[in-house]
Design an enzyme around this catalytic site. Structure first.
Site, mmCIF file in Angstrom:
data_model
loop_
_atom_site.group_PDB
_atom_site.id
_atom_site.type_symbol
_atom_site.label_atom_id
_atom_site.label_comp_id
_atom_site.label_asym_id
_atom_site.label_seq_id
_atom_site.Cartn_x
_atom_site.Cartn_y
_atom_site.Cartn_z
ATOM 1 N N ASP A 18 0.861 -1.282 0.004
ATOM 2 C CA ASP A 18 -0.017 -0.056 0.057
ATOM 3 C C ASP A 18 0.819 1.187 -0.035
ATOM 4 O OD1 ASP A 18 -1.893 -2.175 0.375
ATOM 5 O OD2 ASP A 18 -2.746 -1.033 2.205
ATOM 6 N N ASP A 60 -4.761 -0.620 -1.746
ATOM 7 C CA ASP A 60 -6.063 -0.602 -1.309
ATOM 8 C C ASP A 60 -6.831 -0.351 -2.692
ATOM 9 O OD1 ASP A 60 -6.458 -1.203 1.366
ATOM 10 O OD2 ASP A 60 -6.720 0.714 2.077
ATOM 11 N N HIS A 62 -10.455 0.526 -3.181
ATOM 12 C CA HIS A 62 -11.917 0.749 -2.621
ATOM 13 C C HIS A 62 -13.091 1.243 -3.599
ATOM 14 C CE1 HIS A 62 -10.328 -0.494 1.163
ATOM 15 N NE2 HIS A 62 -9.658 0.576 1.397
ATOM 16 N N HIS A 79 -10.485 6.659 1.416
ATOM 17 C CA HIS A 79 -9.102 6.805 0.942
ATOM 18 C C HIS A 79 -9.082 5.800 -0.069
ATOM 19 C CE1 HIS A 79 -9.437 3.855 4.127
ATOM 20 N NE2 HIS A 79 -8.502 3.166 3.329
ATOM 21 N N LYS A 104 -7.100 -4.986 -3.052
ATOM 22 C CA LYS A 104 -7.803 -5.635 -2.020
ATOM 23 C C LYS A 104 -8.621 -4.455 -1.575
ATOM 24 C CE LYS A 104 -4.023 -4.135 1.217
ATOM 25 N NZ LYS A 104 -4.794 -3.243 1.817
ATOM 26 N N CYS A 148 -2.291 -2.563 7.618
ATOM 27 C CA CYS A 148 -1.995 -3.505 6.329
ATOM 28 C C CYS A 148 -0.884 -4.267 6.498
ATOM 29 C CB CYS A 148 -2.425 -2.714 5.024
ATOM 30 S SG CYS A 148 -3.922 -2.150 5.096
HETATM 31 C C1 VGL Z 1 -4.603 0.920 6.066
HETATM 32 C C2 VGL Z 1 -5.971 1.912 7.477
HETATM 33 C C3 VGL Z 1 -7.059 1.859 6.965
HETATM 34 C C4 VGL Z 1 -3.488 0.452 5.515
HETATM 35 C C5 VGL Z 1 -5.794 0.847 5.203
HETATM 36 O O1 VGL Z 1 -3.011 0.318 4.528
HETATM 37 O O2 VGL Z 1 -2.486 0.174 6.623
HETATM 38 N N1 VGL Z 1 -4.897 1.450 7.080
HETATM 39 N N2 VGL Z 1 -6.945 1.232 5.472
#
Ligand code: VGL
Length: 215
Positions: A18, A60, A62, A79, A104, A148
């Site tokens: 990420d 991520d 979403h 985000h 993901k 993550c």
């Molecule tokens: C993450 C909080 C919410 C991460 C993703 O990538 O660590 N943290 N979504």
């Protein structure tokens, strides 16, 4: 597709978790100094490229409406919305052409903390892809340490992989939570390492195996 060997030397692979604009300074869910790890990650990426070892980048990814977001009952500000600038990888990350991108959190009910909940562009899960490559040791770095990265490391261990946490290339959202998460990952069996050690381990994977079994 990938030109990397099917069974890489020592069964080693790299997972970068990420490293996206929204998790870097200026982003929607910024990790302070999250961008600091990019030059270090680029050195790791170069090492794995040179070793012809598989490289995975999770992201991520979403939908606009997901229960992961505060607006829809979740915990986080919006985000890494699919196709947005915030969801793009940090522009200075040196992504090899044949790196495997694992998306993901792609459906409204899927929080997607762990890269092991994700799939590549062909729909193959990270776990299946690692098996296909014969990977047994997964080196993990990225953002954020206590979310993550932590979830991905614990899942990797649960899948029977040896895990090396690249402690110079992770950053937390909260420093105390980050330290607690590192302790937890170590207790679960993750080894920690930095650039110098990994440079040697790639050439001599037995080094890590020996270090792990030492008292
Ligand atoms: C993450 C909080 C919410 C991460 C993703 O990538 O660590 N943290 N979504």
């Amino acid at each position: 597709m990938s030109e990397r060997p099917r069974y890489p030397r020592g069964g080693q692979a790299l997972l970068v978790v990420d490293v996206q604009n929204d998790f870097c300074p200026g982003g929607a869910l910024a990790v302070s100094s999250g961008d600091e790890i990019v030059p270090i990650l680029n050195r790791y990426i170069k090492m794995f490229e040179r070793g012809h070892l598989p490289i995975y980048l999770s992201r991520d990814w979403h939908p606009r409406e997901t229960r992961h977001f505060r607006e829809f009952g979740g915990r986080w500000p919006a985000h890494c919305v699919q196709e947005s600038v915030g969801a793009a990888f940090h522009p200075a990350l040196a992504i090899p052409a044949d790196a495997q991108v694992i998306s993901k959190g792609t459906s409204p009910d899927d929080e997607g903390y762990s890269a092991f909940d994700g799939r590549d562009a062909t729909g193959t899960s990270l776990a299946d892809s690692l098996v296909r490559y014969g990977a047994r040791t997964l080196y993990v770095a990225g953002l954020a340490t206590e979310y993550c990265v932590r979830a991905s490391v614990l899942d990797a261990i649960a899948h029977g992989l040896r895990v090396v946490l690249l402690v110079d290339a992770i950053r937390p959202l909260d420093p105390d939570d980050g330290l607690r998460a590192i302790d937890e990952m170590r207790l679960a069996g993750a080894r920690v390492a930095t650039l110098d050690e990994v440079g040697r381990a790639i050439d001599d994977p037995s080094m890590l195996t020996e270090a792990r079994s030492a008292p």
